[in-house]
Write an enzyme that holds these catalytic residues in place. Structure first.
Site, PDB file in Angstrom:
ATOM      1  N   ASP A 136      31.707  71.546  65.557  1.00 11.96           N
ATOM      2  CA  ASP A 136      31.442  72.847  64.932  1.00 11.96           C
ATOM      3  C   ASP A 136      31.230  72.705  63.426  1.00 11.96           C
ATOM      4  O   ASP A 136      31.728  73.510  62.637  1.00 11.96           O
ATOM      5  CB  ASP A 136      32.566  73.841  65.221  1.00 11.96           C
ATOM      6  CG  ASP A 136      32.142  75.286  64.921  1.00 11.96           C
ATOM      7  OD1 ASP A 136      30.931  75.555  64.955  1.00 11.96           O
ATOM      8  OD2 ASP A 136      33.010  76.135  64.644  1.00 11.96           O
ATOM      9  N   HIS A 144      28.391  76.949  64.414  1.00 15.09           N
ATOM     10  CA  HIS A 144      28.106  78.225  65.067  1.00 15.09           C
ATOM     11  C   HIS A 144      27.572  79.278  64.088  1.00 15.09           C
ATOM     12  O   HIS A 144      27.028  80.286  64.518  1.00 15.09           O
ATOM     13  CB  HIS A 144      29.351  78.746  65.802  1.00 15.09           C
ATOM     14  CG  HIS A 144      30.410  79.317  64.921  1.00 15.09           C
ATOM     15  ND1 HIS A 144      31.539  78.620  64.556  1.00 15.09           N
ATOM     16  CD2 HIS A 144      30.532  80.534  64.328  1.00 15.09           C
ATOM     17  CE1 HIS A 144      32.304  79.378  63.793  1.00 15.09           C
ATOM     18  NE2 HIS A 144      31.716  80.533  63.629  1.00 15.09           N
ATOM     19  N   SER A 190      34.244  82.328  58.476  1.00 17.17           N
ATOM     20  CA  SER A 190      34.024  81.072  59.196  1.00 17.17           C
ATOM     21  C   SER A 190      33.132  80.160  58.367  1.00 17.17           C
ATOM     22  O   SER A 190      32.109  80.582  57.823  1.00 17.17           O
ATOM     23  CB  SER A 190      33.361  81.345  60.546  1.00 17.17           C
ATOM     24  OG  SER A 190      34.242  81.978  61.430  1.00 17.17           O
TER      25      SER A 190
END
Length: 343
Positions: free
Chosen positions: A116, A86, A192
């Site tokens: 992901d 993402h 992230s």
């Protein structure tokens, strides 16, 4: 008879006025702090900032270039970097900033929204790379340190413990990511894609998400999953998965059917539609069928079906068990590879 006096006649000795020499900072650090500090110093040189540029069309201004960022970490000295899907998905340009201030353009090697995870690469001098651990050896309660590089020049570090193992987390593609690590190490904005490491400085997970309503709950994709996905992305540029072309939803089975056929499940996947010329349509699956088995495995939900549709099932003749009306049927089916996304 003389009474026992509890009051001392001795005068208290005045406290010494000699100044106390302060201990050096290193001596004041406890074992926990020393572990976190050591790991941060060891791993931070391999943690990078990733800046992503995307083309976005707006009704009033037309095409505009948007920008986002995240973290990643170097997994090989020749410049392969692991991060979240993402973070880099849909990017028209990717730039990486190293901890020493070097800024360079990166290319997308492969992207897997189902886990992901993504791999990008930069071409630079031999880089400091992380050591990948074994998430199968992780235990609940052990130290977990989340490291990120949200600004491009300085890493951020948070520490906590592994709260739970074997969690499942739904990815943007709709599939479940299995064997996810849950930790209370805070995941700051821009972190992230950074590594979750143990006290030995080994990566045990890839930080992926935080549940906003529930403070202190963060998730990381297990490093054993990441190692498999990264190897496939570097080799093939994609992850191959099976596909049968069914649109479905979870549904409960009538209790009489469960008892009559002595079914091991009480639910299945209701077929809403079959895609044209798909393995499901060619096998004879129909709208209204309820799938309860695939390739000798019981199927109680869409997630169960997804878990069975692995690369190993592509092109392999198999069987699918279903309930049609009140009949239990078994059809022959051969899963195909997931077709590429158009556009």
């Amino acid at each position: 008879m003389p009474r026992l006096s509890l009051v001392s006649n001795e005068r208290p000795t005045p406290e010494s006025t000699t100044p106390v020499t302060p201990l050096p900072d290193g001596s004041l650090l406890d074992a926990y702090s020393q572990a976190v500090t050591r790991v941060a110093e060891q791993v931070s040189p391999a943690v990078v900032n990733i800046e992503v540029y995307q083309q976005r069309r707006t009704p009033r201004r037309g095409v505009q270039e948007g920008r986002g960022n995240g973290s990643g970490f170097v997994i090989t000295p020749d410049g392969y970097i692991l991060t979240n899907s993402h973070v880099v998905s849909g990017a028209t340009r990717i730039e990486v900033s190293l901890p020493d201030g070097t800024r360079t353009t990166a290319e997308l090697i492969g992207d897997d929204p189902d886990t992901d995870l993504a791999v990008i690469r930069i071409h630079a001098a031999p880089l400091s790379a992380v050591r990948l651990g074994d998430s199968a050896q992780v235990k609940v309660g052990q130290l977990a340190i989340a490291i990120g590089n949200p600004y491009g020049f300085q890493t951020t570090v948070t520490a906590g413990v592994v709260s739970a193992l074997g969690r499942s987390f739904r990815s943007r593609s709709g599939r479940l990511i299995d064997n996810v690590l849950q930790t209370d190490a805070a995941l700051n904005p821009g972190n992230s894609g950074g590594p979750l490491v143990n006290s030995r400085g080994e990566v045990i997970g890839v930080n992926t998400a935080v549940i906003l309503p529930a403070q202190g709950i963060c998730f990381a994709t297990a490093v054993n999953t990441a190692k498999f996905v990264a190897a496939q992305l570097i080799k093939e540029g994609k992850i191959r998965r099976g596909y049968i072309g069914v649109q479905g939803q979870n549904t409960l089975l009538h209790r009489r059917l469960v008892r009559f056929y002595d079914l091991p499940v009480e639910s299945g996947v209701l077929v809403i539609a079959c895609e044209p010329n798909s393995p499901a349509q060619r096998s004879g699956l129909q709208q209204g069928d309820v799938i309860i088995g695939f390739a000798e495995a019981t199927i109680a939900s869409i997630d169960d079906l997804h878990r069975q549709l692995t690369e190993q099932q592509i092109g392999v003749p198999s069987s699918i068990t279903l309930i049609r009306g009140t009949e239990k049927l078994t059809l022959a089916i051969t899963a195909a590879e997931v077709p590429p996304v158009q556009g």
